[in-house]
Structure formats: C-alpha cells, structure tokens
Design an enzyme around this catalytic site. Structure first.
Site, PDB file in Angstrom:
ATOM      1  N   TRP A 179      11.634  59.063  82.206  1.00  0.00           N
ATOM      2  CA  TRP A 179      11.514  60.020  81.105  1.00  0.00           C
ATOM      3  C   TRP A 179      12.790  59.926  80.253  1.00  0.00           C
ATOM      4  O   TRP A 179      13.907  59.962  80.787  1.00  0.00           O
ATOM      5  CB  TRP A 179      11.341  61.426  81.690  1.00  0.00           C
ATOM      6  CG  TRP A 179      11.268  62.523  80.670  1.00  0.00           C
ATOM      7  CD1 TRP A 179      10.514  62.536  79.540  1.00  0.00           C
ATOM      8  CD2 TRP A 179      11.972  63.772  80.712  1.00  0.00           C
ATOM      9  NE1 TRP A 179      10.699  63.732  78.877  1.00  0.00           N
ATOM     10  CE2 TRP A 179      11.587  64.506  79.565  1.00  0.00           C
ATOM     11  CE3 TRP A 179      12.885  64.347  81.599  1.00  0.00           C
ATOM     12  CZ2 TRP A 179      12.083  65.770  79.286  1.00  0.00           C
ATOM     13  CZ3 TRP A 179      13.378  65.605  81.330  1.00  0.00           C
ATOM     14  CH2 TRP A 179      12.973  66.308  80.186  1.00  0.00           C
ATOM     15  N   ASP A 260      12.520  65.069  90.806  1.00  0.00           N
ATOM     16  CA  ASP A 260      12.050  65.731  89.592  1.00  0.00           C
ATOM     17  C   ASP A 260      10.549  65.948  89.772  1.00  0.00           C
ATOM     18  O   ASP A 260       9.775  64.996  89.792  1.00  0.00           O
ATOM     19  CB  ASP A 260      12.325  64.835  88.374  1.00  0.00           C
ATOM     20  CG  ASP A 260      11.861  65.496  87.076  1.00  0.00           C
ATOM     21  OD1 ASP A 260      11.257  66.593  87.133  1.00  0.00           O
ATOM     22  OD2 ASP A 260      12.106  64.916  85.998  1.00  0.00           O
ATOM     23  N   LYS A 296       3.477  71.958  82.986  1.00  0.00           N
ATOM     24  CA  LYS A 296       2.184  71.273  82.972  1.00  0.00           C
ATOM     25  C   LYS A 296       1.192  71.938  83.914  1.00  0.00           C
ATOM     26  O   LYS A 296       0.059  72.208  83.539  1.00  0.00           O
ATOM     27  CB  LYS A 296       2.335  69.814  83.400  1.00  0.00           C
ATOM     28  CG  LYS A 296       3.624  69.164  83.024  1.00  0.00           C
ATOM     29  CD  LYS A 296       3.635  68.630  81.635  1.00  0.00           C
ATOM     30  CE  LYS A 296       5.045  68.255  81.277  1.00  0.00           C
ATOM     31  NZ  LYS A 296       5.184  67.342  80.216  1.00  0.00           N
TER      32      LYS A 296
HETATM   33  N1  PGU Z   1      10.666  65.702  83.983  1.00  0.00           N
HETATM   34  C1  PGU Z   1       9.706  64.845  83.587  1.00  0.00           C
HETATM   35  C2  PGU Z   1       9.462  63.618  84.388  1.00  0.00           C
HETATM   36  C3  PGU Z   1       8.964  65.132  82.433  1.00  0.00           C
HETATM   37  O1  PGU Z   1       8.016  64.285  82.059  1.00  0.00           O
HETATM   38  C4  PGU Z   1       9.236  66.292  81.692  1.00  0.00           C
HETATM   39  C5  PGU Z   1       8.478  66.611  80.438  1.00  0.00           C
HETATM   40  C6  PGU Z   1      10.222  67.149  82.175  1.00  0.00           C
HETATM   41  C7  PGU Z   1      10.923  66.823  83.322  1.00  0.00           C
HETATM   42  C8  PGU Z   1      10.621  68.408  81.497  1.00  0.00           C
HETATM   43  O2  PGU Z   1       9.643  69.300  81.289  1.00  0.00           O
HETATM   44  P1  PGU Z   1       9.938  70.824  80.975  1.00  0.00           P
HETATM   45  O3  PGU Z   1       9.082  71.130  79.818  1.00  0.00           O
HETATM   46  O4  PGU Z   1      11.389  70.975  80.693  1.00  0.00           O
HETATM   47  O5  PGU Z   1       9.542  71.530  82.216  1.00  0.00           O
HETATM   48  N2  PGU Z   1       8.051  65.530  79.688  1.00  0.00           N
HETATM   49  C9  PGU Z   1       6.976  65.631  78.721  1.00  0.00           C
HETATM   50  C10 PGU Z   1       7.154  66.781  77.736  1.00  0.00           C
HETATM   51  C11 PGU Z   1       7.858  66.515  76.468  1.00  0.00           C
HETATM   52  C12 PGU Z   1       9.344  66.305  76.674  1.00  0.00           C
HETATM   53  O6  PGU Z   1       9.771  65.157  76.544  1.00  0.00           O
HETATM   54  O7  PGU Z   1      10.052  67.281  76.980  1.00  0.00           O
HETATM   55  C13 PGU Z   1       6.758  64.272  78.091  1.00  0.00           C
HETATM   56  O8  PGU Z   1       5.917  64.177  77.199  1.00  0.00           O
HETATM   57  O9  PGU Z   1       7.364  63.288  78.553  1.00  0.00           O
END
Ligand code: PGU
Length: 450
Positions: A179, A260, A296
């Site tokens: 990510w 994570d 999510k």
């Molecule tokens: N860890 C991972 C692996 C993630 O994909 C995401 C969110 C988070 C943590 C953090 O999510 P929180 O909203 O802080 O609980 N990834 C999504 C959402 C958009 C972003 O980049 O924040 C994504 O589309 O990759």
C-alpha cells in the site's frame, strides 16, 4: 545543492533529533527540486509568505477520486480507491450500522465528553478479541494492550512512532509492492524503511523464495510489516503452509512482526479465517503488533475507527507499553473520536448485532468474488490475449491486473475508467452493469497497436 542529512549516521541520536533529520531530508529534497533558497523572504509586503511553495502532486490513490469527480462523462467508473460499492454503484452503509446509530442517538445518557487517551475501553477489549480470538491466551493473561486509533492509518502511525522511540531496531521491512502510504507513514514515524520481495510479476503470484531470502538476510530484530490478509495491491496471500514457514523464519531470527489488518473478513468472508495468520503468531507466545481498521469490514471509512494492539510477554510489560503509547498519542491528537468506536463496540458486544454484521460482511465479500468471475468470463468471451486466471485467483478487494501505466492512461482517456497507475483495480467498485465496459476497455488496451 544541499546534501541530504544522513539518517544512518545518526543511529545513537535521540528520537526527536532523528525525526528532525528525516523532516530535514524531506525539506532538502523539496528545496533542491525547486533550486531556491530555504524560505525566501517576500520581496514586497503584498507577496505571500508561502509564495515559494510548489503545488504538491495529488495522492496516487485518493487523487484518482479527485480526477474521477472532475470527469463529466456518464460512463465514468472509479476503480481507484478501495471502497465498497453496491450493484448500483453506490456507497453502502450497513443496515446494522444504521440501526446502532439510531440507538446511539436516542440514548439520553450519551454525552460528547473527551475520551481517555486510549479511547473507548470496551471497543479496545472487543477489538482485541476480534483479531486474536475470544479465547486467546494472550488476552486472558492480560499480555495485550489495545489503543483506539484513527483507523488503520493512525494505528500504523502510532505503532511506528512507538517503535521508533522504544524499540532497539529501527528498520522496518515492508513488502514490495505494498500500500503506497506504508513507506511514508513509517518514515515520518522515525523508522528506516526497507523492502522485501513479495510479488512475482511473471507468475502473478507470491515470490515466496525471494521473501524468505530477504527476510532471512534482514538484521536480527528488524520489524517486518505483514498484510494480515488480502494483500494490497496484489491480492496475493501466502498459503497456510507458507505462513507457517514465514512464522518460523521470523521467530528464529527474532524479527518483530507488525501486522496490518485492514481487510479482516473481506478475503474469505469469514472474520476468523482471515485472522488465522495473526493468531498463529500469537499462539507461539512471541511479541507482535497489529493495526486494525474498521473502514472496509464495517464500512466506517470516514469515521476513522481502528485499533493498535501490542502483544507482550507479560501483563506488567503490556501495561508499561500502554503508558508509553499514551505519550505518543497525547501530543499527536490527544484522544480519539467517540462516534465510530461506539458503533463498533455496540455491534461487537451484542450477539445478534454481531451475527447480522457477519452476514452483511459475507455478502460484500461474495459480491466481490462474483465480480471476479464476471470480469474473467467477459475477457474470455472477448478472446482478450493473455492468461487472466489471476483475476479469480487473487483475494480481497483488489485485482493486480498486470496492465501497465500506459494502458491505464489509455483506459482513463478513452473509456473514463479510473484506477491507480500500477494497474490495480478495486473489484468492489465494479457491478454487473459495468463489467462489460471494463472488459471492453481492457481488451482495447491490450490489443491496440502502439
Ligand atoms: N492498510 C492497508 C493495507 C490499506 O489498504 C489501507 C487503505 C489502510 C491500511 C488504511 O485504511 P484506513 O482507512 O486508514 O483504515 N487503503 C485503501 C483506501 C484508500 C487509501 O489509500 O487510504 C486503498 O484504496 O488502498
């Protein structure tokens, strides 16, 4: 050119010194790129004191939504951000969440006082049970401290900063790819970020050998960031047997796992199955950290609700760890917000609400799996060149399509399909109605002459 400040040479300096160095490096990079003096003073009193600022680029993930919102096309499709959409393409608030919110509004005894630094006590207890299992020995022996944080991102940041202050090894290994926010979160938390091999583009699967080699040669004690399930962006998870290998390697080298967990329930549709890798690491009695997000799996994206848990060797250590985590949180945002955590606690506390949640969660996971099949079938029926079986093999919210940045640009320009430049698509943003449009776009991108 201003030379970058050496982080490596500052091993023995204090936490705040190192943080300043990291920030200085960021500043130096920016400053070199604009090739001007640090903080030029305004020449006339009408000039802004910020006139020297360059416009920063949009975020690679959240910026996709910004571009999508500006597009007037009626066929536009946002497959960038990992956010669940219904078959009608609309954001979803779970029924169970709506019901609990009504109850909370009607509870006369509720107030808006500050929470303690660690957040809602019940939320913390129940979140630990959700990820570690209700009968986890670590919980029963009070060896876990759990602190409510600002969703997954905030939990990772607080955990990273706690490690930078108090852990002897300040290197964290993150998977390649991962990510996009991970490297930034941990660098600014004060850790030094390195990568380990994770994905093999040729097989579109796990580079298990590369992973074992890289973690095997990591300095003893290094922190290792692991996606608990539904790896983002690849959708590729280790098998249970591979997890067991990874666990043995991590423990034998005294590496510190930092999970994570942003997608518990979204990979398999079962909260318990998706927590299994974390639980095997707890079962061996070793220490670890977990960042949980309810963005999510409960659809609470904007409520920013999550938790950081640290599993320790004894109750005494866990309580001292918690006292130090509080010192990280207090000057950062003082204490977390009430609303989202109250919703989660109410759902986790009540058997009926919990069951209702698991049914709604499973329905979301199943719809995504269904979209995988539909997209795969649509590409097959078009005779699109290539093996697209990874679409149905990959797990969780995303498909790592293998499309390159140039193909992504083409699909955005010609088909108004928005996705990240690494070729990741959010399957949760697709519906039966939009699959044909996406399949047409992929087909055209793959077959067109360049
Ligand atoms: N860890 C991972 C692996 C993630 O994909 C995401 C969110 C988070 C943590 C953090 O999510 P929180 O909203 O802080 O609980 N990834 C999504 C959402 C958009 C972003 O980049 O924040 C994504 O589309 O990759």
């Amino acid at each position: 050119m201003v030379p970058p400040v050496s982080f490596e040479s500052n091993r023995s300096s204090s936490f705040s010194d190192r943080r300043l160095n990291i920030l200085a490096n960021h500043f130096v990079t920016l400053n070199n790129s604009i090739d001007s003096n640090i903080f030029p003073s305004p020449t006339a009193s009408s000039d802004s004191v910020f006139a020297h600022l360059l416009r920063a680029p949009e975020d690679p993930i959240l910026g996709v939504t910004v571009a999508y919102n500006k597009d007037p096309s009626p066929v536009k499709l946002n497959l960038g951000v990992g956010a669940y959409r219904t078959e009608e393409g609309k954001p979803l608030v779970l029924n169970v969440v709506r019901r609990v919110e009504q109850q909370l509004v009607n509870e006369a005894s509720r107030n808006k006082e500050y929470l303690p630094i660690v957040g809602v006590a019940d939320f913390n207890k129940l979140s630990a049970r959700l990820i570690f299992g209700a009968d986890s020995p670590a919980i029963q022996e009070n060896r876990v401290t759990t602190v409510q944080c600002l969703s997954g991102t905030g939990s990772l940041r607080v955990g990273g900063e706690f490690l930078a202050r108090h852990y002897h090894q300040r290197t964290i290994y993150i998977p390649q790819p991962t990510w996009g926010n991970h490297p930034k979160i941990f660098t600014l938390a004060g850790l030094s970020v390195k990568t380990y091999r994770y994905y093999a583009p040729r097989t579109k699967g796990l580079d298990f050998q590369g992973l074992l080699e890289d973690l095997g040669s990591a300095p003893s004690g290094s922190v290792v960031l692991l996606h608990a399930c539904a790896h983002n962006p690849t959708g590729v998870d280790p098998t249970p047997e591979q997890w067991e290998h990874i666990r043995q390697l991590i423990r034998s080298k005294a590496l510190l796992p930092f999970f994570d967990s942003a997608y518990q329930g979204f990979a398999s549709g079962s909260l318990d199955t998706d927590a299994q890798p974390v639980r095997t690491f707890v079962a061996d009695g070793g220490e670890l950290l977990v960042a949980q997000s309810y963005a999510k799996n409960m659809g609470l994206y904007g409520e920013r609700v999550g938790a950081l848990s640290i599993v320790c060797k004894s109750a005494d250590v866990a309580s001292r760890v918690e006292s130090q985590v509080k010192l990280v949180v207090r000057p950062m945002y003082s204490n977390p917000p009430i609303h989202g955590a109250s919703i989660v606690a109410a759902i986790l506390r009540d058997r009926n609400l919990y069951n209702e949640w698991t049914i709604e969660l499973k329905a979301m996971a199943d719809r995504i799996i269904n979209m995988r099949q539909k997209l795969f079938d649509a590409l097959r029926s078009r005779g699109t060149p290539g093996d697209w079986s990874h679409i149905i093999k990959q797990i969780g919210m995303f498909t790592f399509t293998g499309l390159n940045a140039e193909q992504v640009s083409f699909m955005t320009k010609e088909y108004h399909i928005y996705m990240t430049f690494d070729g990741r698509i959010s399957m949760a943003g697709l519906s039966s109605k939009t699959v044909p449009h996406l399949a047409d776009a992929i087909h055209a991108a793959v077959t067109r002459a360049v």
